[in-house]
Design an enzyme around this catalytic site. Structure first.
Site, PDB file in Angstrom:
ATOM      1  N   GLY A 185      -2.086  -7.574  -3.121  1.00  0.00           N
ATOM      2  CA  GLY A 185      -1.101  -7.629  -2.717  1.00  0.00           C
ATOM      3  C   GLY A 185      -0.099  -5.963  -2.587  1.00  0.00           C
ATOM      4  O   GLY A 185       0.799  -6.067  -3.491  1.00  0.00           O
ATOM      5  N   GLN A 186      -0.481  -5.530  -1.421  1.00  0.00           N
ATOM      6  CA  GLN A 186       0.568  -4.030  -0.884  1.00  0.00           C
ATOM      7  C   GLN A 186       1.081  -4.920  -0.619  1.00  0.00           C
ATOM      8  O   GLN A 186       1.755  -5.724   0.312  1.00  0.00           O
ATOM      9  CB  GLN A 186      -0.565  -3.890   0.219  1.00  0.00           C
ATOM     10  CG  GLN A 186      -0.082  -2.633   0.741  1.00  0.00           C
ATOM     11  CD  GLN A 186      -0.343  -1.777   1.761  1.00  0.00           C
ATOM     12  OE1 GLN A 186      -1.656  -1.911   2.350  1.00  0.00           O
ATOM     13  NE2 GLN A 186      -0.417  -0.643   1.701  1.00  0.00           N
ATOM     14  N   VAL A 204       4.648  -2.414  -0.458  1.00  0.00           N
ATOM     15  CA  VAL A 204       4.985  -1.512   0.094  1.00  0.00           C
ATOM     16  C   VAL A 204       3.415  -1.018   1.703  1.00  0.00           C
ATOM     17  O   VAL A 204       2.616  -0.125   1.033  1.00  0.00           O
ATOM     18  CB  VAL A 204       5.207  -0.169   0.089  1.00  0.00           C
ATOM     19  CG1 VAL A 204       5.346   0.978   0.331  1.00  0.00           C
ATOM     20  CG2 VAL A 204       6.528  -0.960  -1.329  1.00  0.00           C
ATOM     21  N   HIS A 263      -0.028   4.186  -2.192  1.00  0.00           N
ATOM     22  CA  HIS A 263       0.118   4.760  -2.933  1.00  0.00           C
ATOM     23  C   HIS A 263      -1.196   4.232  -3.861  1.00  0.00           C
ATOM     24  O   HIS A 263      -1.286   3.312  -3.871  1.00  0.00           O
ATOM     25  CB  HIS A 263       1.288   4.116  -2.876  1.00  0.00           C
ATOM     26  CG  HIS A 263       1.400   2.512  -3.229  1.00  0.00           C
ATOM     27  ND1 HIS A 263       1.997   2.341  -1.575  1.00  0.00           N
ATOM     28  CD2 HIS A 263       1.612   1.345  -3.664  1.00  0.00           C
ATOM     29  CE1 HIS A 263       2.249   0.358  -1.739  1.00  0.00           C
ATOM     30  NE2 HIS A 263       2.186   0.204  -2.959  1.00  0.00           N
ATOM     31  N   HIS A 310      -1.295   3.528  -7.816  1.00  0.00           N
ATOM     32  CA  HIS A 310       0.252   3.487  -8.840  1.00  0.00           C
ATOM     33  C   HIS A 310      -0.894   3.948 -10.049  1.00  0.00           C
ATOM     34  O   HIS A 310      -2.113   3.971 -10.442  1.00  0.00           O
ATOM     35  CB  HIS A 310      -0.156   1.498  -9.128  1.00  0.00           C
ATOM     36  CG  HIS A 310       0.575   0.885  -8.023  1.00  0.00           C
ATOM     37  ND1 HIS A 310       1.659   0.586  -7.856  1.00  0.00           N
ATOM     38  CD2 HIS A 310       0.219   0.360  -7.276  1.00  0.00           C
ATOM     39  CE1 HIS A 310       2.107   0.002  -7.569  1.00  0.00           C
ATOM     40  NE2 HIS A 310       1.181   0.007  -6.303  1.00  0.00           N
TER      41      HIS A 310
HETATM   42  P1  AMP Z   1       2.817  -2.393  -4.209  1.00  0.00           P
HETATM   43  O1  AMP Z   1       2.602  -4.027  -4.378  1.00  0.00           O
HETATM   44  O2  AMP Z   1       0.835  -1.862  -4.460  1.00  0.00           O
HETATM   45  O3  AMP Z   1       2.823  -2.162  -2.637  1.00  0.00           O
HETATM   46  O4  AMP Z   1       2.748  -2.124  -4.642  1.00  0.00           O
HETATM   47  C1  AMP Z   1       4.863  -1.596  -4.550  1.00  0.00           C
HETATM   48  C2  AMP Z   1       5.553  -0.663  -5.402  1.00  0.00           C
HETATM   49  O5  AMP Z   1       6.224  -0.195  -5.135  1.00  0.00           O
HETATM   50  C3  AMP Z   1       6.417  -1.556  -6.551  1.00  0.00           C
HETATM   51  O6  AMP Z   1       5.407  -1.526  -7.779  1.00  0.00           O
HETATM   52  C4  AMP Z   1       7.426  -1.583  -6.097  1.00  0.00           C
HETATM   53  O7  AMP Z   1       8.044  -1.621  -7.346  1.00  0.00           O
HETATM   54  C5  AMP Z   1       7.450  -0.329  -5.703  1.00  0.00           C
HETATM   55  N1  AMP Z   1       8.651   0.039  -5.308  1.00  0.00           N
HETATM   56  C6  AMP Z   1       8.944   0.066  -3.790  1.00  0.00           C
HETATM   57  N2  AMP Z   1      10.522   0.276  -3.547  1.00  0.00           N
HETATM   58  C7  AMP Z   1      10.594   1.476  -3.811  1.00  0.00           C
HETATM   59  C8  AMP Z   1      11.838   2.017  -3.702  1.00  0.00           C
HETATM   60  N3  AMP Z   1      12.112   2.698  -3.119  1.00  0.00           N
HETATM   61  N4  AMP Z   1      10.741   2.931  -5.038  1.00  0.00           N
HETATM   62  C9  AMP Z   1       9.784   3.354  -6.242  1.00  0.00           C
HETATM   63  N5  AMP Z   1       9.129   1.851  -6.158  1.00  0.00           N
HETATM   64  C10 AMP Z   1       9.709   1.509  -4.940  1.00  0.00           C
END
Ligand code: AMP
Ligand code: ZN
Length: 132
Positions: A87-88, A90, A94, A96
């Site tokens: 589910g990544q 970005v 990171h 959560h």
């Molecule tokens: P993942 O699915 O674990 O890669 O989560 C990526 C997370 O990054 C999601 O919860 C998005 O809402 C969050 N996200 C993406 N772009 C931004 C941003 N510019 N600022 C803050 N959160 C972000």
């Protein structure tokens, strides 16, 4: 800059920070699963666990642990998605930190069914071997 989180770190993209130190920053998730949803990231770009320095991972955990205590409501989840299958979305690693509220409806859907002890033992052995 093609990494949005690196852009946030250098101030080229906006974020609402809750923590910044030499190694780690934490800020509000743009699309929170629940109110107070945070992301904790290492300053140095890494895509996932494979290229994340262990000390940086420990630093991320330390901050997430502290923030988890602060934002915990009825409960809190700490969650890391490494890889598209996980589910990544970005590709700057990171963690959560998701405060949980009774009845908030957020859940992981798990396939029912339990492996045998022999299957668990075999899996444990292969993981121990991989650990070295
Ligand atoms: P993942 O699915 O674990 O890669 O989560 C990526 C997370 O990054 C999601 O919860 C998005 O809402 C969050 N996200 C993406 N772009 C931004 C941003 N510019 N600022 C803050 N959160 C972000
Ligand atoms: Zn990055």
């Amino acid at each position: 800059m093609d990494c949005i989180f690196c852009a946030i770190i250098v101030g080229a993209a906006e974020a609402s920070f809750v923590h910044q130190d030499d190694d780690v920053v934490a800020f509000m998730d743009l699309n929170p699963v629940t109110p107070g949803h945070l992301l904790v990231i290492p300053r140095r770009h890494a895509v996932g666990l494979a290229d994340l320095d262990e000390a940086a991972g420990a630093a991320v955990w330390r901050v997430a642990h502290r923030l988890g205590r602060v934002v915990r409501h009825d409960g809190v989840n700490l969650f890391l998605a490494d890889g598209v299958a996980a589910g990544q979305e970005v590709f700057h690693v990171h963690l959560h930190v998701v405060p949980r509220y009774k009845g908030d409806g957020f859940k992981l859907v798990v396939k029912p069914g339990r492996p045998t002890r022999a299957e668990l033992d075999a899996m444990a052995e292969s993981i121990r071997d991989a650990l070295g």
